[in-house]
Design a protein around this motif. Sequence first.
Motif, mmCIF file in Angstrom:
data_model
loop_
_atom_site.group_PDB
_atom_site.id
_atom_site.type_symbol
_atom_site.label_atom_id
_atom_site.label_comp_id
_atom_site.label_asym_id
_atom_site.label_seq_id
_atom_site.Cartn_x
_atom_site.Cartn_y
_atom_site.Cartn_z
ATOM 1 N N TYR A 143 0.927 -1.237 -0.192
ATOM 2 C CA TYR A 143 0.091 0.033 0.007
ATOM 3 C C TYR A 143 1.059 1.336 -0.074
ATOM 4 C CZ TYR A 143 -3.225 3.685 1.622
ATOM 5 O OH TYR A 143 -3.767 4.887 1.537
ATOM 6 N N GLN A 145 3.821 1.555 -1.246
ATOM 7 C CA GLN A 145 4.512 1.539 -2.583
ATOM 8 C C GLN A 145 3.434 2.081 -3.480
ATOM 9 O OE1 GLN A 145 7.572 1.385 -3.389
ATOM 10 N NE2 GLN A 145 7.272 1.765 -5.657
ATOM 11 N N GLU A 146 2.125 1.649 -3.319
ATOM 12 C CA GLU A 146 0.989 2.375 -4.393
ATOM 13 C C GLU A 146 0.993 3.847 -4.198
ATOM 14 O OE1 GLU A 146 -2.844 0.590 -3.668
ATOM 15 O OE2 GLU A 146 -1.925 -1.248 -3.656
ATOM 16 N N GLU A 149 4.014 5.714 -5.832
ATOM 17 C CA GLU A 149 3.766 5.420 -7.438
ATOM 18 C C GLU A 149 2.523 6.386 -7.754
ATOM 19 O OE1 GLU A 149 3.068 1.503 -8.106
ATOM 20 O OE2 GLU A 149 5.230 0.884 -7.629
ATOM 21 N N GLU A 150 1.573 6.451 -7.016
ATOM 22 C CA GLU A 150 0.628 7.685 -7.220
ATOM 23 C C GLU A 150 1.201 9.139 -7.296
ATOM 24 O OE1 GLU A 150 -2.923 7.458 -4.567
ATOM 25 O OE2 GLU A 150 -3.023 5.079 -5.439
#
Length: 168
Positions: A143, A145-146, A149-150
């Motif tokens: 999460y 990492q997500e 990346e966003e």
Amino acid sequence: MAKVGIVMGSDSDMPVMSKAAAMLEKLGVDYEMTIISAHREPDVFFEYAKSAEEKGFKVIIAGAGMAAHLPGMCAAIFPMPVIGIPMHTTSLGGRDSLYSIVQMPTGIPVATVAINGGANAAILAAKILATSDDALLSRLKAYTQEMKEEVEAKDAKLKEVGYKNYTK
């Protein structure tokens, strides 16, 4: 078996508390959601808090507004972590709720997140549970990492189109 109890004093808290539930679902954490008024049905509240440990709850997330006694009373009875979510109020903007939850007496701590901080309460609950659950810890890392990346994607878009065209 539910590991997290989500409790709120009124269905008017649902928009915030549903964010906690959605985040726990995203992270794969079982929960049980309940509406109980500590002031209007103290006997029902007392039974909820007293039986939470035997139900298997490891953390309770309690949302409340105004006098906001629900999280503190949960912490007085339930022997494991309680996370309080202060609700935004029309009269004082949620500061009344925040102060009520965060100003607990010595020996009865309540972890407190931001006003209307449903998602953060769930993430904190998951982090507490992840101290003894490696699979959950891996999901939390994914999460994180997500989110990274966003932000990187938003920055790349800004660099590509410039600030004047970013929101068009």
